[in-house]
Design an enzyme around this catalytic site. Structure first.
Site, short mmCIF file in Angstrom:
data_model
loop_
_atom_site.label_atom_id
_atom_site.label_comp_id
_atom_site.label_asym_id
_atom_site.label_seq_id
_atom_site.Cartn_x
_atom_site.Cartn_y
_atom_site.Cartn_z
N PRO A 125 0.83 -1.22 0.00
CA PRO A 125 0.00 0.00 0.00
C PRO A 125 0.86 1.26 0.00
O PRO A 125 1.90 1.32 0.65
CB PRO A 125 -0.80 -0.12 1.31
CG PRO A 125 -0.76 -1.57 1.66
CD PRO A 125 0.54 -2.09 1.15
N THR A 183 2.51 2.70 -2.50
CA THR A 183 3.69 2.77 -3.36
C THR A 183 3.42 3.47 -4.68
O THR A 183 4.36 3.68 -5.45
CB THR A 183 4.23 1.35 -3.63
OG1 THR A 183 3.16 0.51 -4.06
CG2 THR A 183 4.85 0.76 -2.38
N GLY A 184 2.18 3.80 -4.99
CA GLY A 184 1.90 4.59 -6.19
C GLY A 184 1.22 3.84 -7.31
O GLY A 184 1.33 4.26 -8.47
N LYS A 185 0.51 2.76 -7.01
CA LYS A 185 -0.15 2.00 -8.07
C LYS A 185 -1.27 2.82 -8.72
O LYS A 185 -1.36 2.91 -9.94
CB LYS A 185 -0.70 0.69 -7.49
CG LYS A 185 0.35 -0.22 -6.89
CD LYS A 185 -0.24 -1.52 -6.42
CE LYS A 185 -1.16 -1.35 -5.23
NZ LYS A 185 -0.47 -0.85 -4.03
N GLU A 202 17.63 2.14 26.69
CA GLU A 202 17.95 2.71 25.38
C GLU A 202 19.46 2.80 25.17
O GLU A 202 19.95 2.62 24.05
CB GLU A 202 17.31 4.09 25.23
CG GLU A 202 15.79 4.09 25.31
CD GLU A 202 15.14 3.22 24.25
OE1 GLU A 202 15.76 3.01 23.18
OE2 GLU A 202 14.03 2.71 24.48
N ASP A 240 10.59 -5.33 21.69
CA ASP A 240 11.87 -5.96 21.33
C ASP A 240 11.71 -7.47 21.23
O ASP A 240 12.20 -8.10 20.28
CB ASP A 240 12.94 -5.63 22.38
CG ASP A 240 13.21 -4.14 22.48
OD1 ASP A 240 12.96 -3.43 21.50
OD2 ASP A 240 13.65 -3.69 23.56
#
Length: 652
Positions: free
Chosen positions: A236, A238-240, A458, A532
């Site tokens: 979804p 991606t420019g289709k 972190e 994680d």
């Protein structure tokens, strides 16, 4: 509301709706039914009540209507009684109307009973029989059927598009017509291939399709045939659909656009009828293009998940689509474009050559394509001089074109929120944080003890990723809460085409380093490592069951690309036990490895965590001051030099 809008609304002509005509008719018929008896005061009485009134000599006349209903008229002196007078005052009553109604059973028995009572009690009432038939009674009898037909017509008109639709769309018979939107010379699409950045391979494929329609003789002269269909497949965003719009803007031929769900209807046979009508229109306007977005709505593999066992409207629609695509000749010059992000569920008959001859994969953009996409989306934005588009492309791995467009818009909103005259580079970085990590929770209450645990967690990620060759290099670490996370680390992963075992193990070790740091510093672990653990479990399972990277299980894969293994495990219970053991062994091995690395650098881990507690956000330069430069990757120096001024100022 402005004065102009008010005047427009006031002067707007009243639009008559044909349904209003039913209102006065219904009111009229209901009124007739209510007043047909001549009075609202007439009361239905029982047999005992009737004979009591009769024996008291209060009845002046009995009218037997249609041999089934007795209408009882009372004498004037009886109406003056307190009980009757109270009843006449409480309701609308006419003196010449019957006061009571009595529904007797058999007429012969009724007449015998009242004749006997009249003789025994010497009563003086009159009796007559009448037959009453009228048009009003006939209409009232048919009133329920009229109402049902009216309601049915109302819903049919609504479901078929309402009154006044295009081409008489209010008629039920137009429900099988195609809902495709036509783009031709009158409704020109302004999107062209210049508006599509990146996707070079996909653009070449669709440009050739446009050339087929513009210059068919160039290909047919050599005996070739024009392809019948092309399927755009990809994740979804991606420019289709954007590619399809560009085809519509460039082809200069009629372009029919609709969604797969437009074929779906509650009526049996409507989907197949719409498919036939769509292809009929396309052939009449050929050369033309049909674009079906989200074709998986009707193109799913047949025979699956059919729980009812009856007629399947979706399968009928697909069958008709298969027939139409393979039925018209090549001289009609009709090409079908379709788009989906679920190619694995499509029917094999739809995917075969002769229908969709070409499958064009529209993948997520790489770093160079992301840079081109950024240049397209920042054109309408007012940018400051410090914006580094190349660094932004490096900072957004895995972003689709839609994500990049959203990021540019989010950066503009952030800059406007801070009352800036232009969008700075830091606004784009804040937009990345906002999209990836979520909204910053400034009002979230965190105790000093929890903040200390988060900082070491972190810092553990950052330390181990710095020490491992194949782990992604760090860009930024923060303990500012965002979304559901209490802290986050941003990395710059290498965009690899293939991943080796050592690379996956290093990434898993860096992921487990947060929990390892908690264990080393506090000799306790917390629930903060949930995401994680989820990540490494998925990676370990993929290593064992998908990629065949485990020596014990061997070079086998249990992955089924067709998606048909949802209910059946393709391995035995013994193999399942071995898979679980190997997954646990891999994860625990990397956890122990992370503990060993952090134990060797415990002093530097503490320095990094203290700095994180002090600043809340640290960057790559901080780690270089503590650990020195990473010797593994020569490109890191170049990436570090591209850090924006705002980030370097924060370091000081």
């Amino acid at each position: 509301m402005s004065q102009d809008k008010k005047d427009t609304k006031k002067n707007a002509p009243f639009k008559f709706n044909s349904y209003w005509i039913y209102v006065p008719i219904i009111i009229f018929l209901l009124s007739l039914s209510l007043f047909n008896s001549g009075s609202l005061g007439t009361k239905r009485i029982s047999k005992n009540e009737f004979f009591k009134v009769l024996k008291d000599n209060e009845v002046s006349k009995i009218v037997v209507e249609n041999n089934s209903l007795a209408q009882i008229y009372l004498k004037e002196e009886a109406l003056k009684k307190a009980d009757y007078q109270k009843q006449t005052e409480s309701v609308l009553y006419k003196s010449e109307a019957p006061f009571f109604e009595y529904n007797f059973g058999d007429l012969q028995n009724f007449e015998n009973e009242i004749a006997k009572i009249k003789t025994e009690s010497n009563l003086d009432f009159d009796k007559e029989n009448i037959e009453r038939t009228s048009m009003i009674d006939t209409i009232i009898g048919f009133l329920p059927f009229i109402l049902l037909i009216g309601i049915w017509l109302f819903f049919m008109r609504r479901m078929s598009g309402g009154a006044g639709g295009a081409g008489g769309g209010g008629q039920i018979f137009n429900i099988g017509k195609s809902k495709a939107k036509l783009f031709d010379k009158d409704t020109k699409v302004k999107t062209t291939f210049e508006n599509v950045a990146g996707l070079e391979g996909a653009k070449e494929e669709v440009q050739e399709i446009v050339d087929f329609l513009k210059n068919p003789g160039k290909y047919t002269a050599l005996g070739g045939k024009i392809p019948k269909g092309a399927l755009l497949v990809g994740p979804p965003g991606t420019g289709k659909t954007l590619l399809a719009k560009a085809v519509a803007g460039e082809a200069d031929v009629p372009f029919f656009s609709l969604s797969g769900s437009d074929f779906v209807e509650m009526f049996v046979g409507v989907g197949a009828s719409r498919v036939r009508d769509l292809f009929k229109q396309a052939q009449q306007k050929s050369p033309s293009i049909i674009f079906i977005d989200e074709i998986d709505a009707i193109g799913r593999a047949r025979g699956k998940n059919s729980m009812t066992g009856g007629n399947d409207e979706r399968e009928n629609t697909l069958n008709q689509l298969l027939t139409e695509m393979d039925g018209f000749g090549t001289d009609t010059n009709v090409i079908v474009l379709a788009a989906t992000n679920r190619a694995d569920v499509l029917d094999s008959a739809l995917m075969r050559a002769g229908r969709f001859d070409r499958q064009i994969y529209v993948d997520l953009p790489n770093i160079n394509e992301r840079e081109e996409i950024f240049k397209v989306h920042i054109k309408p934005l007012k940018l400051a001089d410090d914006v580094n588009v190349k660094f932004l492309a490096q900072q957004t791995p895995g972003f689709s074109g839609a994500d990049i467009a959203n990021m540019c818009n989010e950066a503009a909103l952030i800059a406007a929120r801070n009352s800036k005259k232009a969008i700075h580079h830091q606004d784009f970085l804040d937009a990345v944080d906002r999209i990836v990590g979520g909204l910053e929770k400034k009002n979230k209450v965190i105790t000093p003890k929890e903040k200390n645990v988060i900082a070491f967690h972190e810092a553990g990620h950052a330390t181990v990723s710095w020490m491992l060759e194949h782990a992604a290099p760090l860009v930024k670490v923060t303990i500012v809460p965002r979304g559901q996370s209490l802290g986050a680390a941003w990395y710059l992963p290498a965009e690899r085409m293939i991943v080796q075992t050592e690379q996956m193990l290093d990434e898993m070790c860096a992921t487990m380093a947060g929990r390892a740091a908690e264990k080393i510093m506090f000799n306790k672990i917390s629930t903060g490592a949930l995401s994680d653990l989820e990540k490494v479990t998925k990676q370990a399972r993929a290593m064992v069951t998908v990629y065949g990277l485990n020596d014990e299980v061997g070079n086998v894969t249990y992955y089924d690309s067709s998606g048909n293994d949802g209910f059946v495990k393709p391995y035995s219970e013994a193999t399942a036990k071995k898979i679980d053991e190997e997954i646990s062994k891999i994860i625990e091995g990397q956890y122990i490895r992370a503990i060993e690395i952090l134990s060797l650098h415990k002093d530097k881990l503490t320095i990094l965590a203290d700095k994180l507690l002090e600043k809340e956000v640290i960057f790559k330069d901080d780690l270089e001051k503590i650990f020195g430069k990473r010797p593994f990757d020569k490109e890191e120096t170049e990436t570090n030099n591209q850090l924006p001024k705002e980030e370097k100022e924060l370091l000081d």
